[in-house]
Each structure stands twice: as structure tokens, then as C-alpha cells.
Design a protein around this motif. Structure first.
Motif, PDB file in Angstrom:
ATOM      1  N   GLY A  27      35.777  42.358  38.298  1.00 22.38           N
ATOM      2  CA  GLY A  27      34.489  42.404  38.993  1.00 22.38           C
ATOM      3  C   GLY A  27      34.471  41.575  40.259  1.00 22.38           C
ATOM      4  N   THR A  28      35.305  40.554  40.335  1.00 21.78           N
ATOM      5  CA  THR A  28      35.376  39.753  41.550  1.00 21.78           C
ATOM      6  C   THR A  28      36.206  40.430  42.630  1.00 21.78           C
ATOM      7  N   ARG A  29      36.961  41.457  42.261  1.00 18.70           N
ATOM      8  CA  ARG A  29      37.828  42.139  43.219  1.00 18.70           C
ATOM      9  C   ARG A  29      37.250  43.453  43.735  1.00 18.70           C
ATOM     10  N   HIS A  30      36.396  44.097  42.950  1.00 20.42           N
ATOM     11  CA  HIS A  30      35.898  45.426  43.304  1.00 20.42           C
ATOM     12  C   HIS A  30      34.382  45.487  43.145  1.00 20.42           C
ATOM     13  N   GLU A  31      33.766  46.480  43.772  1.00 22.83           N
ATOM     14  CA  GLU A  31      32.331  46.695  43.628  1.00 22.83           C
ATOM     15  C   GLU A  31      32.011  47.972  42.872  1.00 22.83           C
ATOM     16  N   ASP A  32      32.884  48.955  42.916  1.00 25.90           N
ATOM     17  CA  ASP A  32      32.676  50.225  42.231  1.00 25.90           C
ATOM     18  C   ASP A  32      33.004  50.070  40.757  1.00 25.90           C
ATOM     19  N   LEU A  33      32.136  50.621  39.871  1.00 31.30           N
ATOM     20  CA  LEU A  33      32.330  50.468  38.431  1.00 31.30           C
ATOM     21  C   LEU A  33      33.637  51.093  37.966  1.00 31.30           C
ATOM     22  N   SER A  35      36.418  51.456  39.648  1.00 31.21           N
ATOM     23  CA  SER A  35      37.519  50.581  40.074  1.00 31.21           C
ATOM     24  C   SER A  35      37.589  49.321  39.209  1.00 31.21           C
ATOM     25  N   ILE A  36      36.431  48.797  38.856  1.00 31.81           N
ATOM     26  CA  ILE A  36      36.391  47.601  38.007  1.00 31.81           C
ATOM     27  C   ILE A  36      37.016  47.894  36.652  1.00 31.81           C
TER      28      ILE A  36
END
Length: 65
Positions: A27-33, A35-36
Motif C-alpha cells: 500500500g505504500t508503493r501503489h495506489e491502485d487496489l 496493484s496493491i
């Protein structure tokens, strides 16, 4: 007997802890669910493989001791 139950209790929380750490890290690396979740899955697998490799090395070293 109590010590054995204490060890089982730790193992019950391990998958939950691994999932939480993987999701927070992803979650700290991506914003799209999507991708998370993809990154959390790969990070979780990588972590389990890494921990298994370390455990195997420790077991081999203990065998030769």
C-alpha cells in the motif's frame, strides 16, 4: 505441555501478520487496489521463501554442530 501450546499460538498469528505486513508494504508503493494486491502477494511469497531458506541454513548448520 504449556510450552507446546505457546508455540502453536505463535504459529496461528504468523499468516495474519504476514498478510498485514505485505498489504501495508504494498500500500505504500501503489495506489491502485489491483496493484496493491498483486504486489502484496508477490511480497508475501518472497518473504515465505526467504524465511524458509534461512530456516534451512540454520537446520544444516545445526546438523553439523
Amino acid at each position: 505441555m504449556l510450552i507446546l501450546l505457546a508455540e502453536v499460538n505463535r504459529l496461528v498469528y504468523a499468516p495474519l501478520l504476514l498478510a498485514a505486513v505485505s498489504l501495508v508494504y504494498a500500500g505504500t508503493r501503489h495506489e491502485d487496489l489491483r496493484s496493491i494486491l498483486r504486489h502484496a502477494g508477490s511480497f508475501g511469497v518472497w518473504t515465505v521463501v526467504f524465511m524458509a531458506a534461512i530456516a534451512a541454513v540454520i537446520e544444516v548448520l545445526a546438523f553439523f554442530q
